[in-house]
Design an enzyme around this catalytic site. Structure first.
Site, PDB file in Angstrom:
ATOM      1  N   GLY A  10      -2.992 -28.149  24.907  1.00 42.21           N
ATOM      2  CA  GLY A  10      -4.456 -28.285  24.459  1.00 42.21           C
ATOM      3  C   GLY A  10      -4.418 -29.320  23.545  1.00 42.21           C
ATOM      4  N   SER A 124     -11.975 -19.522  14.284  1.00 43.02           N
ATOM      5  CA  SER A 124     -13.009 -20.499  14.222  1.00 43.02           C
ATOM      6  C   SER A 124     -14.214 -20.430  13.107  1.00 43.02           C
ATOM      7  CB  SER A 124     -14.050 -20.615  15.456  1.00 43.02           C
ATOM      8  OG  SER A 124     -14.970 -21.660  15.362  1.00 43.02           O
ATOM      9  N   TYR A 149     -18.136 -16.979  23.375  1.00 43.92           N
ATOM     10  CA  TYR A 149     -17.127 -17.618  22.727  1.00 43.92           C
ATOM     11  C   TYR A 149     -16.767 -17.050  21.282  1.00 43.92           C
ATOM     12  CZ  TYR A 149     -14.484 -21.019  20.249  1.00 43.92           C
ATOM     13  OH  TYR A 149     -13.549 -21.739  19.446  1.00 43.92           O
ATOM     14  N   LYS A 153     -13.663 -14.643  19.153  1.00 39.81           N
ATOM     15  CA  LYS A 153     -12.853 -14.916  18.102  1.00 39.81           C
ATOM     16  C   LYS A 153     -13.084 -13.529  17.230  1.00 39.81           C
ATOM     17  CE  LYS A 153     -11.465 -18.860  19.438  1.00 39.81           C
ATOM     18  NZ  LYS A 153     -10.035 -19.001  19.643  1.00 39.81           N
ATOM     19  N   TYR A 177     -10.680 -22.538  11.769  1.00 36.63           N
ATOM     20  CA  TYR A 177     -10.913 -23.985  11.908  1.00 36.63           C
ATOM     21  C   TYR A 177     -12.375 -24.525  11.654  1.00 36.63           C
ATOM     22  CZ  TYR A 177      -6.609 -23.622  15.100  1.00 36.63           C
ATOM     23  OH  TYR A 177      -5.643 -23.064  15.547  1.00 36.63           O
ATOM     24  N   PHE A 178     -12.481 -25.496  11.021  1.00 35.70           N
ATOM     25  CA  PHE A 178     -13.749 -26.204  10.897  1.00 35.70           C
ATOM     26  C   PHE A 178     -14.091 -26.985  12.013  1.00 35.70           C
ATOM     27  CE2 PHE A 178     -16.203 -24.085   7.569  1.00 35.70           C
ATOM     28  CZ  PHE A 178     -15.574 -23.056   7.404  1.00 35.70           C
ATOM     29  N   ARG A 231     -21.544 -30.982   8.730  1.00 43.07           N
ATOM     30  CA  ARG A 231     -20.301 -30.287   9.321  1.00 43.07           C
ATOM     31  C   ARG A 231     -19.003 -30.515   8.566  1.00 43.07           C
ATOM     32  NH1 ARG A 231     -23.748 -28.168  11.363  1.00 43.07           N
ATOM     33  NH2 ARG A 231     -24.401 -27.173  13.453  1.00 43.07           N
ATOM     34  N   ARG A 292     -30.745 -28.702  18.667  1.00 43.38           N
ATOM     35  CA  ARG A 292     -29.836 -28.059  19.638  1.00 43.38           C
ATOM     36  C   ARG A 292     -29.934 -26.559  19.318  1.00 43.38           C
ATOM     37  NH1 ARG A 292     -23.530 -29.422  20.667  1.00 43.38           N
ATOM     38  NH2 ARG A 292     -23.539 -28.404  18.607  1.00 43.38           N
TER      39      ARG A 292
END
Ligand code: NAD
Ligand code: UD1
Length: 339
Positions: A10, A124, A149, A153, A177-178, A231, A292
C-alpha cells in the site's frame, strides 16, 4: 531486523519498505492487493536494489499467516493492512469491522505462536474525534468517531493495550498519522486511489492533470485564517522514517506507547491548492462548495513526543510534498494500472 509489513504494497507500507531496506533491514511483505498492486514490489526492488519477500496473502487467513511465520524468522511486524475509505466504511460497516479487526487478531495470534513480541500499528489522528484543544497531544483522550473506519482504529488500539497488559514483555507502538501526502522522489511509488479520490492531494493532482474538472473546496466559512479546513500534511517519506525510528524504540522497550506522526504545522485547503499550483507551474481550478459532513475545522499535531523519545521529526516541506505528489502523478497518470 527482519520486519513483516502487512499491507506493505500500500501507499505508506511501500514507502516504509524502501526506508527500512535502505537502513539495512530485511523486509517481508504480506498483502492481498485489495487496494494495491503486485507491481509495487518490483518498484520497491528497483528503487532499493534489494530483494523483498512478498506473500500474496490475506492477513485474516490463519493458515497463510502460519505458513509465513513458519518460513520466515520475523523479528517485528508493522501492521498497515486495513481498509481505509471513510465513506465506504459508513456504507459497509461489517466489511470494515471484519477486515480490520480480524486481520489484527489473526496477526497477533500468529505472532504469539511464533514468539514475535514487537508490533507497530498504523493508527490515525481520526481517533481524537473533534479536537478539544489544538495542537493535539497524545494525552488527549480518544474521542467519538464519526465513522466505522475510525472506530476500527480506536478498537484496535484497545485490543493492543489489553494484549500488552496480559503480556508485559510485548512491545506495541501506536502511530497516529496525520495527513500523509507526497511520494518517493523517484516517482516510482505513490498514492494510487481507486476511482474518484476522497482525499485532498490526489484530487488536486488529478485536477492538475485534467482528469477532474476542478477541485471542490469543502467549506470556506470555518473558523480558520482563510475559512477553509486546516490539516497537518506530512510527507510520506518522513512518515516512513518515523516507522524506522519506532522500530528502534520497540526493540528496546516493552509496553504500549503512542506517538503522533505529524509536522505540528497546519495548512489550509487554499494554501495547499495555491502552493501546488505555484511550485509545479500548473493550474488547479477550484470552486467553493458546502462543508463535507463529518469534517472538523482544524486538526494538527503536537509532534514533540516523537521528537523527544524517538528522535524523529518531519523535515520535508510543503513544497517537497507538492513537487513529489505531482512527479508521481505525471509519471503514473493511471496509478499502477498503466504500468
Ligand atoms: P493502502 O490502502 O494504500 O494500504 C493498505 C494495504 O493493505 C493495501 O495494499 C491493501 O491491499 C492491504 N490490505 C487491506 N486489507 C488486507 C488484508 N486483510 N490482508 C492483506 N492485505 C490487506 O493504505 P495506506 O494509506 O497505505 O494506509 C496504511 C494504513 O495506515 C492503513 O491501516 C490506514 O488505515 C492507516 N492510515 C492511513 C492514513 C492515510 O491518510 N493514508 C491516515 C491514517 C491512517
Ligand atoms: C480524511 C478522513 C480521516 C482519514 C484521512 C486519511 C474524513 C471525514 N476524514 O481526513 O478519517 O484518516 O482522510 O485518509 O473523511 N477537501 C476538499 N476537497 C476535496 C477533498 C478534501 O476541500 O475534494 C478538504 C477537506 O474538507 C479537509 C481537507 O481537504 O479540510 C483534507 O481532507 P482529506 O484529505 O479528505 O483528509 P481529512 O478530512 O483530514
Amino acid at each position: 531486523m527482519r520486519v513483516l509489513l502487512t499491507g506493505g504494497a500500500g501507499y505508506i507500507g511501500a514507502h516504509t519498505a524502501v526506508e527500512l531496506l535502505e537502513q539495512g533491514h530485511e523486509v517481508v511483505l504480506a498483502d492481498n492487493y485489495v487496494n494495491s498492486s503486485p507491481k509495487v514490489v518490483d518498484r520497491i526492488e528497483a528503487i532499493t536494489g534489494h530483494r523483498v519477500r512478498a506473500y500474496r496473502a490475506d492477513v485474516s487467513d490463519r493458515a497463510a499467516m502460519e505458513a509465513l511465520f513458519t518460513e520466515q524468522e520475523i523479528d517485528a511486524a508493522i501492521h498497515f493492512a486495513g481498509l481505509k475509505a471513510v465513506g465506504e466504511s459508513v456504507a459497509k460497516p461489517l466489511a470494515y469491522y471484519r477486515n480490520n479487526l480480524d486481520s489484527t487478531l489473526t496477526l497477533l495470534e500468529a505472532m504469539e505462536r511464533h514468539g514475535v513480541g514487537r508490533l507497530i500499528f498504523s493508527s490515525s489522528a481520526t481517533v481524537y474525534g473533534t479536537p478539544e484543544r489544538l495542537p493535539l497531544t497524545e494525552e488527549q483522550g480518544t474521542g467519538v468517531c464519526t465513522n466505522p473506519y475510525g472506530w476500527t482504529k480506536v478498537m484496535i488500539e484497545q485490543i493492543l493495550r489489553d494484549y500488552t497488559a496480559a503480556h508485559p514483555e510485548f512491545s506495541a507502538v501506536l502511530l497516529r498519522y496525520f495527513n500523509p501526502v507526497g511520494a518517493h522522489r523517484s516517482g516510482l511509488i505513490g498514492e494510487a486511489p481507486n476511482g474518484v479520490p476522497n482525499n485532498l492531494m490526489p484530487y488536486i493532482t488529478q485536477t492538475a492533470l485534467g482528469k477532474r474538472d476542478h477541485l471542490s473546496i469543502f467549506g470556506n466559512d470555518y473558523d480558520t485564517p482563510d475559512g477553509t479546513g486546516v490539516r497537518d500534511y506530512i510527507h510520506v517519506v518522513d512518515l516512513a522514517r518515523g516507522h524506522a525510528a519506532a522500530l528502534g524504540y520497540c526493540a528496546e522497550h516493552c509496553g504500549v506507547e503512542v506517538f503522533n506522526l505529524g509536522t505540528g504545522r497546519g495548512y489550509s485547503v487554499l494554501e495547499m491548492a495555491e502552493t501546488f499550483a505555484r511550485v509545479n507551474g500548473v493550474a488547479v481550478p477550484y470552486v467553493f462548495a458546502p462543508r463535507r459532513p463529518g469534517d472538523v475545522a482544524a486538526c494538527y499535531a503536537d509532534a514533540s513526543k516523537a521528537r523527544r523519545i524517538l528522535g524523529w521529526e518531519a523535515v520535508l516541506t510543503l513544497e517537497d510534498m507538492c513537487r513529489d505528489s505531482w512527479n508521481w502523478q505525471r509519471q503514473n497518470p493511471d496509478g499502477y494500472e498503466g504500468a
